[in-house]
Design a protein around this motif. Structure first.
Motif, PDB file in Angstrom:
ATOM      1  N   ILE A 146      80.097  34.878 -57.040  1.00 47.55           N
ATOM      2  CA  ILE A 146      78.850  34.141 -57.148  1.00 47.55           C
ATOM      3  C   ILE A 146      77.943  34.499 -55.980  1.00 47.55           C
ATOM      4  CG2 ILE A 146      79.847  32.115 -55.972  1.00 47.55           C
ATOM      5  CD1 ILE A 146      78.061  30.384 -57.855  1.00 47.55           C
ATOM      6  N   ASN A 147      76.688  34.771 -56.295  1.00 52.54           N
ATOM      7  CA  ASN A 147      75.689  34.973 -55.259  1.00 52.54           C
ATOM      8  C   ASN A 147      75.387  33.620 -54.641  1.00 52.54           C
ATOM      9  OD1 ASN A 147      72.873  35.024 -54.143  1.00 52.54           O
ATOM     10  ND2 ASN A 147      73.038  37.179 -54.698  1.00 52.54           N
ATOM     11  N   TRP A 148      75.650  33.495 -53.334  1.00 51.43           N
ATOM     12  CA  TRP A 148      75.608  32.174 -52.709  1.00 51.43           C
ATOM     13  C   TRP A 148      74.211  31.558 -52.745  1.00 51.43           C
ATOM     14  CZ3 TRP A 148      79.925  29.770 -51.908  1.00 51.43           C
ATOM     15  CH2 TRP A 148      79.927  28.587 -51.172  1.00 51.43           C
ATOM     16  N   SER A 149      73.179  32.375 -52.651  1.00 48.50           N
ATOM     17  CA  SER A 149      71.820  31.839 -52.624  1.00 48.50           C
ATOM     18  C   SER A 149      71.296  31.534 -54.021  1.00 48.50           C
ATOM     19  CB  SER A 149      70.877  32.813 -51.919  1.00 48.50           C
ATOM     20  OG  SER A 149      71.217  32.962 -50.564  1.00 48.50           O
ATOM     21  N   SER A 150      71.440  32.502 -54.928  1.00 50.00           N
ATOM     22  CA  SER A 150      70.837  32.349 -56.249  1.00 50.00           C
ATOM     23  C   SER A 150      71.719  31.619 -57.239  1.00 50.00           C
ATOM     24  CB  SER A 150      70.494  33.726 -56.813  1.00 50.00           C
ATOM     25  OG  SER A 150      71.681  34.453 -57.102  1.00 50.00           O
ATOM     26  N   GLY A 151      73.042  31.659 -56.992  1.00 52.14           N
ATOM     27  CA  GLY A 151      73.970  31.053 -57.943  1.00 52.14           C
ATOM     28  C   GLY A 151      74.301  31.956 -59.121  1.00 52.14           C
ATOM     29  N   ILE A 152      73.784  33.181 -59.127  1.00 56.01           N
ATOM     30  CA  ILE A 152      74.099  34.112 -60.218  1.00 56.01           C
ATOM     31  C   ILE A 152      75.585  34.461 -60.146  1.00 56.01           C
ATOM     32  CG2 ILE A 152      73.660  36.403 -61.155  1.00 56.01           C
ATOM     33  CD1 ILE A 152      70.803  36.159 -60.116  1.00 56.01           C
ATOM     34  N   THR A 153      76.208  34.488 -61.306  1.00 51.88           N
ATOM     35  CA  THR A 153      77.649  34.698 -61.373  1.00 51.88           C
ATOM     36  C   THR A 153      77.998  35.979 -62.131  1.00 51.88           C
ATOM     37  OG1 THR A 153      77.781  33.350 -63.374  1.00 51.88           O
ATOM     38  CG2 THR A 153      78.118  32.220 -61.274  1.00 51.88           C
ATOM     39  N   TYR A 154      79.149  36.512 -61.805  1.00 49.97           N
ATOM     40  CA  TYR A 154      79.666  37.720 -62.455  1.00 49.97           C
ATOM     41  C   TYR A 154      81.149  37.497 -62.712  1.00 49.97           C
ATOM     42  CZ  TYR A 154      75.398  39.547 -60.348  1.00 49.97           C
ATOM     43  OH  TYR A 154      74.096  39.730 -59.963  1.00 49.97           O
ATOM     44  N   TYR A 155      81.620  37.995 -63.844  1.00 56.20           N
ATOM     45  CA  TYR A 155      83.005  37.771 -64.242  1.00 56.20           C
ATOM     46  C   TYR A 155      83.664  39.064 -64.705  1.00 56.20           C
ATOM     47  CZ  TYR A 155      81.728  32.828 -64.349  1.00 56.20           C
ATOM     48  OH  TYR A 155      81.299  31.576 -64.013  1.00 56.20           O
ATOM     49  N   ALA A 156      84.969  39.119 -64.517  1.00 56.84           N
ATOM     50  CA  ALA A 156      85.747  40.168 -65.152  1.00 56.84           C
ATOM     51  C   ALA A 156      85.775  39.890 -66.651  1.00 56.84           C
ATOM     52  CB  ALA A 156      87.165  40.180 -64.597  1.00 56.84           C
ATOM     53  N   ASP A 157      85.822  40.954 -67.444  1.00 53.88           N
ATOM     54  CA  ASP A 157      85.836  40.770 -68.898  1.00 53.88           C
ATOM     55  C   ASP A 157      87.024  39.928 -69.349  1.00 53.88           C
ATOM     56  OD1 ASP A 157      84.568  44.114 -69.686  1.00 53.88           O
ATOM     57  OD2 ASP A 157      83.529  42.252 -69.149  1.00 53.88           O
TER      58      ASP A 157
END
Length: 124
Positions: free
Chosen positions: A50-61
């Motif tokens: 998770i991007n700490w500032s924006s909250g954008i998240t990324y996940y493994a498939d």
């Protein structure tokens, strides 16, 4: 910087667990905080970040749609809600922090501080 992961345990397939990561000694906010896991005999695998500032998240498939990463800026805490758990999710889960400038920190080499890990075991 000290990171402490907790909340692991034994759960049946299809069940849920919520992992927490507490961060202390942060002199500045990280760019990313992430979760990785390592199963016996395997390498460390990216789970989510998770991007700490924006909250954008990324996940493994492999976990997309089942796991959700979140953070609480005020508490310097990060969470991983794990639903619909499968036996193949069994691993030691680690939290980590990164200041990488890339858009999505999926590589473990981008992380410079690691927690001690918490065991998650999913029985079939």
């Amino acid at each position: 910087v000290q990171l402490q992961a907790f909340g692991g345990g034994l759960v049946q397939a299809g069940g849920s667990l919520r992992l927490s990561c507490a961060a202390s000694g942060l002199s500045r906010r990280p760019r990313f905080m992430g979760w990785f896991r390592q199963a016996p005999g395997k390498g460390r695998e990216f789970v989510a970040t998770i991007n700490w500032s924006s909250g954008i998240t990324y996940y493994a498939d492999s976990v997309k749609g089942r796991f959700a990463i979140s953070r609480d800026n005020a508490k310097n805490a990060m969470y991983l809600q794990m639903n619909s758990l499968k036996p193949e999710d069994t691993a030691v889960y680690y939290c980590a922090r990164s200041d990488t400038i890339v858009s999505a920190a999926r590589d473990s080499t981008m992380y410079d501080s690691w927690g001690q890990g918490t065991q998650v075991t999913v029985s079939s």
